[in-house]
Scaffold this motif. Structure first.
Motif, PDB file in Angstrom:
ATOM      1  N   GLY A  25      -9.737   2.427 -11.710  1.00 48.99           N
ATOM      2  CA  GLY A  25     -10.917   3.306 -11.672  1.00 48.99           C
ATOM      3  C   GLY A  25     -11.291   3.835 -13.050  1.00 48.99           C
ATOM      4  N   PHE A  26     -12.166   4.798 -13.030  1.00 50.73           N
ATOM      5  CA  PHE A  26     -12.735   5.378 -14.260  1.00 50.73           C
ATOM      6  C   PHE A  26     -11.643   5.992 -15.147  1.00 50.73           C
ATOM      7  N   ILE A  27     -10.957   7.005 -14.641  1.00 54.96           N
ATOM      8  CA  ILE A  27      -9.922   7.666 -15.447  1.00 54.96           C
ATOM      9  C   ILE A  27      -8.704   6.745 -15.570  1.00 54.96           C
ATOM     10  N   GLY A  28      -8.377   6.068 -14.450  1.00 57.78           N
ATOM     11  CA  GLY A  28      -7.200   5.191 -14.432  1.00 57.78           C
ATOM     12  C   GLY A  28      -7.286   4.096 -15.481  1.00 57.78           C
ATOM     13  N   GLY A  60      -4.640  -3.405  -2.736  1.00 54.96           N
ATOM     14  CA  GLY A  60      -4.727  -3.109  -1.309  1.00 54.96           C
ATOM     15  C   GLY A  60      -5.129  -1.670  -1.081  1.00 54.96           C
ATOM     16  N   ASP A  61      -5.144  -1.310   0.206  1.00 61.07           N
ATOM     17  CA  ASP A  61      -5.559   0.034   0.603  1.00 61.07           C
ATOM     18  C   ASP A  61      -4.323   0.930   0.704  1.00 61.07           C
ATOM     19  N   LEU A  62      -4.321   2.010  -0.051  1.00 57.90           N
ATOM     20  CA  LEU A  62      -3.139   2.892  -0.041  1.00 57.90           C
ATOM     21  C   LEU A  62      -2.976   3.644   1.280  1.00 57.90           C
ATOM     22  N   HIS A  81      -0.619   9.626  -9.926  1.00 54.77           N
ATOM     23  CA  HIS A  81      -1.353   9.391  -8.674  1.00 54.77           C
ATOM     24  C   HIS A  81      -2.802   9.845  -8.840  1.00 54.77           C
ATOM     25  N   LEU A  82      -3.663   8.844  -9.035  1.00 56.00           N
ATOM     26  CA  LEU A  82      -5.090   9.121  -9.254  1.00 56.00           C
ATOM     27  C   LEU A  82      -5.949   8.675  -8.073  1.00 56.00           C
ATOM     28  N   ALA A  83      -5.473   7.703  -7.284  1.00 54.55           N
ATOM     29  CA  ALA A  83      -6.323   7.162  -6.197  1.00 54.55           C
ATOM     30  C   ALA A  83      -6.651   8.276  -5.218  1.00 54.55           C
ATOM     31  N   SER A 125      -5.475  16.526  -9.815  1.00 58.62           N
ATOM     32  CA  SER A 125      -6.055  17.570  -8.981  1.00 58.62           C
ATOM     33  C   SER A 125      -7.373  18.021  -9.617  1.00 58.62           C
ATOM     34  N   THR A 126      -7.882  19.122  -9.134  1.00 55.88           N
ATOM     35  CA  THR A 126      -9.218  19.564  -9.555  1.00 55.88           C
ATOM     36  C   THR A 126      -9.248  21.084  -9.610  1.00 55.88           C
ATOM     37  N   ASN A 127     -10.108  21.611 -10.450  1.00 55.56           N
ATOM     38  CA  ASN A 127     -10.247  23.065 -10.483  1.00 55.56           C
ATOM     39  C   ASN A 127     -10.945  23.603  -9.248  1.00 55.56           C
ATOM     40  N   THR A 153      -7.941  19.126   0.389  1.00 55.53           N
ATOM     41  CA  THR A 153      -6.930  18.051   0.384  1.00 55.53           C
ATOM     42  C   THR A 153      -6.170  18.038  -0.940  1.00 55.53           C
ATOM     43  N   LYS A 154      -6.856  18.365  -2.022  1.00 54.26           N
ATOM     44  CA  LYS A 154      -6.162  18.419  -3.318  1.00 54.26           C
ATOM     45  C   LYS A 154      -5.181  19.597  -3.342  1.00 54.26           C
ATOM     46  N   ALA A 155      -5.601  20.730  -2.765  1.00 50.14           N
ATOM     47  CA  ALA A 155      -4.712  21.893  -2.707  1.00 50.14           C
ATOM     48  C   ALA A 155      -3.486  21.577  -1.848  1.00 50.14           C
ATOM     49  N   ARG A 176      -5.134  19.714 -13.183  1.00 48.74           N
ATOM     50  CA  ARG A 176      -6.420  20.054 -12.544  1.00 48.74           C
ATOM     51  C   ARG A 176      -7.553  19.763 -13.505  1.00 48.74           C
ATOM     52  N   PHE A 177      -8.248  18.666 -13.225  1.00 46.40           N
ATOM     53  CA  PHE A 177      -9.325  18.246 -14.125  1.00 46.40           C
ATOM     54  C   PHE A 177     -10.596  19.045 -13.853  1.00 46.40           C
ATOM     55  N   ALA A 178     -11.357  19.243 -14.935  1.00 45.17           N
ATOM     56  CA  ALA A 178     -12.734  19.738 -14.807  1.00 45.17           C
ATOM     57  C   ALA A 178     -13.635  18.545 -14.460  1.00 45.17           C
ATOM     58  N   ASN A 179     -14.934  18.631 -14.743  1.00 39.69           N
ATOM     59  CA  ASN A 179     -15.856  17.504 -14.507  1.00 39.69           C
ATOM     60  C   ASN A 179     -15.667  16.479 -15.623  1.00 39.69           C
ATOM     61  N   VAL A 180     -15.190  15.310 -15.258  1.00 37.48           N
ATOM     62  CA  VAL A 180     -14.832  14.323 -16.276  1.00 37.48           C
ATOM     63  C   VAL A 180     -15.987  13.349 -16.495  1.00 37.48           C
ATOM     64  N   TYR A 181     -16.259  13.014 -17.737  1.00 39.18           N
ATOM     65  CA  TYR A 181     -17.274  12.005 -18.056  1.00 39.18           C
ATOM     66  C   TYR A 181     -16.753  11.181 -19.222  1.00 39.18           C
TER      67      TYR A 181
HETATM   68  N1  LIG Z   1     -13.971  12.202 -12.287  1.00 33.02           N
HETATM   69  C1  LIG Z   1     -13.858  13.528 -12.186  1.00 33.02           C
HETATM   70  O1  LIG Z   1     -14.739  14.291 -12.627  1.00 33.02           O
HETATM   71  C2  LIG Z   1     -12.653  14.136 -11.517  1.00 33.02           C
HETATM   72  C3  LIG Z   1     -12.526  15.548 -11.513  1.00 33.02           C
HETATM   73  C4  LIG Z   1     -11.404  16.115 -10.889  1.00 33.02           C
HETATM   74  C5  LIG Z   1     -10.441  15.292 -10.334  1.00 33.02           C
HETATM   75  N2  LIG Z   1     -10.604  13.928 -10.340  1.00 33.02           N
HETATM   76  C6  LIG Z   1      -9.581  13.117  -9.704  1.00 33.02           C
HETATM   77  O2  LIG Z   1      -9.165  12.103 -10.610  1.00 33.02           O
HETATM   78  C7  LIG Z   1      -8.778  10.944  -9.870  1.00 33.02           C
HETATM   79  C8  LIG Z   1      -9.448   9.708 -10.438  1.00 33.02           C
HETATM   80  O3  LIG Z   1     -10.862   9.870 -10.338  1.00 33.02           O
HETATM   81  P1  LIG Z   1     -11.906   8.842 -10.984  1.00 33.02           P
HETATM   82  O4  LIG Z   1     -13.053   9.661 -11.424  1.00 33.02           O
HETATM   83  O5  LIG Z   1     -11.223   7.943 -11.931  1.00 33.02           O
HETATM   84  O6  LIG Z   1     -12.358   8.057  -9.675  1.00 33.02           O
HETATM   85  P2  LIG Z   1     -12.631   6.493  -9.446  1.00 33.02           P
HETATM   86  O7  LIG Z   1     -13.333   6.408  -8.127  1.00 33.02           O
HETATM   87  O8  LIG Z   1     -13.294   5.876 -10.616  1.00 33.02           O
HETATM   88  O9  LIG Z   1     -11.190   5.902  -9.319  1.00 33.02           O
HETATM   89  C9  LIG Z   1     -10.413   6.016  -8.152  1.00 33.02           C
HETATM   90  C10 LIG Z   1      -9.714   4.697  -7.956  1.00 33.02           C
HETATM   91  O10 LIG Z   1      -8.923   4.819  -6.773  1.00 33.02           O
HETATM   92  C11 LIG Z   1      -9.095   3.647  -6.015  1.00 33.02           C
HETATM   93  N3  LIG Z   1      -8.922   3.950  -4.594  1.00 33.02           N
HETATM   94  C12 LIG Z   1      -9.651   4.824  -3.864  1.00 33.02           C
HETATM   95  N4  LIG Z   1      -9.242   4.803  -2.582  1.00 33.02           N
HETATM   96  C13 LIG Z   1      -8.222   3.897  -2.519  1.00 33.02           C
HETATM   97  C14 LIG Z   1      -7.411   3.423  -1.462  1.00 33.02           C
HETATM   98  N5  LIG Z   1      -7.530   3.871  -0.203  1.00 33.02           N
HETATM   99  N6  LIG Z   1      -6.483   2.483  -1.761  1.00 33.02           N
HETATM  100  C15 LIG Z   1      -6.356   1.998  -3.032  1.00 33.02           C
HETATM  101  N7  LIG Z   1      -7.095   2.408  -4.053  1.00 33.02           N
HETATM  102  C16 LIG Z   1      -8.034   3.354  -3.803  1.00 33.02           C
HETATM  103  C17 LIG Z   1     -10.517   3.177  -6.279  1.00 33.02           C
HETATM  104  O11 LIG Z   1     -10.662   1.772  -6.029  1.00 33.02           O
HETATM  105  C18 LIG Z   1     -10.700   3.534  -7.743  1.00 33.02           C
HETATM  106  O12 LIG Z   1     -10.383   2.455  -8.598  1.00 33.02           O
HETATM  107  C19 LIG Z   1      -9.119  11.241  -8.405  1.00 33.02           C
HETATM  108  O13 LIG Z   1      -7.947  11.670  -7.760  1.00 33.02           O
HETATM  109  C20 LIG Z   1     -10.109  12.368  -8.498  1.00 33.02           C
HETATM  110  O14 LIG Z   1     -10.101  13.165  -7.326  1.00 33.02           O
HETATM  111  C21 LIG Z   1     -11.678  13.335 -10.931  1.00 33.02           C
END
Ligand SMILES: NC(=O)c1ccc[n+]([C@@H]2O[C@H](COP(=O)([O-])OP(=O)(O)OC[C@H]3O[C@@H](n4cnc5c(N)ncnc54)[C@H](O)[C@@H]3O)[C@@H](O)[C@H]2O)c1
Length: 314
Positions: A25-28, A60-62, A81-83, A125-127, A153-155, A176-181
Motif C-alpha cells: 500500500g501507500f505507507i507500506g 491473500g486476504d488477511l 501491521h499496516l493492513a 493507529s490514528t489520532n 477498531t483502531k482503539a 498514531r498517524f496524522a493525515n498522511v500524504y
Molecule cells: N493514510 C493515512 O492518512 C493514515 C492515517 C492514519 C492511519 N493510517 C493507517 O496506516 C495504515 C496504512 O494505510 P495506507 O494509507 O498505506 O493505506 P493503503 O490502503 O494504501 O494500504 C493498505 C494496504 O493494506 C492492504 N489490505 C487491506 N485489506 C487487506 C486484507 N483484508 N488482506 C490483505 N491486505 C489488505 C491493501 O491491499 C493495501 O495495500 C492503515 O492501517 C491505516 O489505517 C493511515
C-alpha cells in the motif's frame, strides 16, 4: 531514499526479518523501501504482491486464517501491521466488515506473533482514537473516545497490543498517524489526492463544512522515519506522530493551488457526522525519541504533484 533516516548497516535493523502487512500500500510501499535500505529482510503480506519481485510476498486476504498463518512465520524479528480498512466513510457504512479486519484479524495476528515468539509489533493507529477534544493538543495521555467505527477498531487494537505487552512482554507500539500524504497515493481517495486529481483535470473539490477545520498533514517519509525510530528505540505504548503543525482545509487547498498552478474551485457541503472540528497534535514524545519532520506542506505537496500532473506533449 531521502528523508526517512534509514541508513545502510543500521544496527537496529540490519539482518532483521520484518513482516509488513499492507506492504503493497501507500505507507507500506515506502516503509518497505526504507527497511530494505536499512539492511532488513522484508516479507510483505497484502491483497497485492509487492511490486519488487525480490521482496517475498504472501498474497491473500488477511481475514483468511490460512493467509495469516503463512505470513507469520517462525524466525521473524517483528511485524509492522499496516493492513486495514482505512476509510472512515466505509467504516460508517460497514462497521462489521471493518471490525473483521481491523480487530479480529489483528487479534489473531498478535496471537500468532505470541505463539511464534515474534518479539516486536508496530501498529498503524490514528489520532482519531481520541475523538473530539476541541483544540486541546492531542497527546498520548488523553483518554480514548473514538467517534467512528474506524477510530473504534483502531482503539480496540491498541488495547490488545497493550495487553500483549503487559502479560507476555511483547514490545508493542501503536504509532498514531496524522493525515498522511506523499508519493504513492494515486489509488487513494483522501483529500490530498482529490485535490491533485482536481488540479490535473481542471476540476474542483467538495469540502465538508466551511473548510476552517484544522488537520495535521504529515509526509509519508516522516511517518516512515517515526516507524523506524519506534523500532530502533524499542518504544512501547502509543506514540503520536504528525507534522506538529495544524493547517485548515482552506489553507491546504491554497497550498495545492500554489503547487499545481490550478484554480481548484471549491463547493462547500454540510459537515459529516463524526468529523472532528480540530486536530492539534502534541508530538513532544516523538520529538524526545529523535523524530524530526523534514517536510512542510509546500515541499511535501510538491512531491505528490508529479504523479498526478498531466504529461506535457512535446
Ligand atoms: N493514510 C493515512 O492518512 C493514515 C492515517 C492514519 C492511519 N493510517 C493507517 O496506516 C495504515 C496504512 O494505510 P495506507 O494509507 O498505506 O493505506 P493503503 O490502503 O494504501 O494500504 C493498505 C494496504 O493494506 C492492504 N489490505 C487491506 N485489506 C487487506 C486484507 N483484508 N488482506 C490483505 N491486505 C489488505 C491493501 O491491499 C493495501 O495495500 C492503515 O492501517 C491505516 O489505517 C493511515
Amino acid at each position: 531514499m531521502t528523508g526517512t533516516t534509514a541508513q545502510r548497516g543500521d544496527p537496529g535493523l540490519e539482518g532483521k526479518r520484518v513482516l509488513v502487512t499492507g506492504g503493497a500500500g501507500f505507507i507500506g510501499g515506502r516503509l518497505v523501501t526504507a527497511l530494505l535500505d536499512a539492511g532488513a529482510e522484508v516479507i510483505v503480506t497484502d491483497h497485492h504482491p509487492h511490486p519488487d519481485p525480490a521482496v517475498k510476498s504472501v498474497v491473500g486476504d488477511l481475514c483468511d486464517p490460512e493467509v495469516r498463518r503463512t505470513a507469520v512465520s517462525a524466525g521473524l524479528d517483528g511485524m509492522v501491521h499496516l493492513a486495514a480498512v482505512t476509510s472512515v466513510l466505509r467504516s460508517i457504512e460497514d462497521p462489521g466488515g471493518v471490525y473483521r479486519l481491523n480487530v479480529e484479524a489483528t487479534a489473531d495476528l498478535l496471537e500468532l506473533c505470541r505463539e511464534r515468539e515474534v518479539p516486536r509489533v508496530l501498529f498503524a493507529s490514528t489520532n482519531a482514537v481520541t475523538g473530539d477534544v476541541g483544540d486541546t493538543p492531542i497527546s498520548e495521555r488523553l483518554p480514548l473516545r473514538p467517534l467512528t467505527p474506524y477510530g473504534a477498531t483502531k482503539a480496540a487494537a491498541e488495547m490488545l497490543l497493550s495487553a500483549y505487552t503487559g502479560v507476555y512482554g511483547m514490545q508493542t507500539c501503536a504509532v498514531r498517524f496524522a493525515n498522511v500524504y506523499g508519493p504513492g497515493m494515486r489509488h487513494k481517495d483522501s483529500f490530498v489526492p482529490r485535490l491533485m486529481r482536481a488540479a490535473a483535470s481542471d476540476g474542483g473539490v467538495q469540502v465538508y463544512g466551511d473548510g476552517t477545520q484544522l488537520r495535521d498533514y504529515v509526509h509519508v517519509d516522516d511517518i516512515v522515519q517515526s516507524l523506524l525510530l519506534a523500532w530502533r528505540t524499542g518504544r512501547t505504548g502509543p506514540l503520536v506522530v504528525g507534522s506538529g503543525s495544524s493547517t485548515s482545509v482552506n489553507e491546504l487547498i491554497e497550498t495545492a493551488r500554489t503547487v499545481t498552478g490550478a484554480p481548484i474551485p471549491v463547493e462547500y457541503t454540510p459537515a459529516k457526522a463524526g468529523e472532528m472540528p480540530a486536530v492539534v497534535l502534541d508530538i513532544s514524545e516523538a520529538h524526545a525519541l529523535g523524530y524530526r519532520p523534514h517536510h512542510d506542506l509546500r515541499s511535501g505537496m510538491a512531491t505528490v504533484w508529479p504523479e498526478f500532473a498531466p504529461v506535457e506533449v512535446a
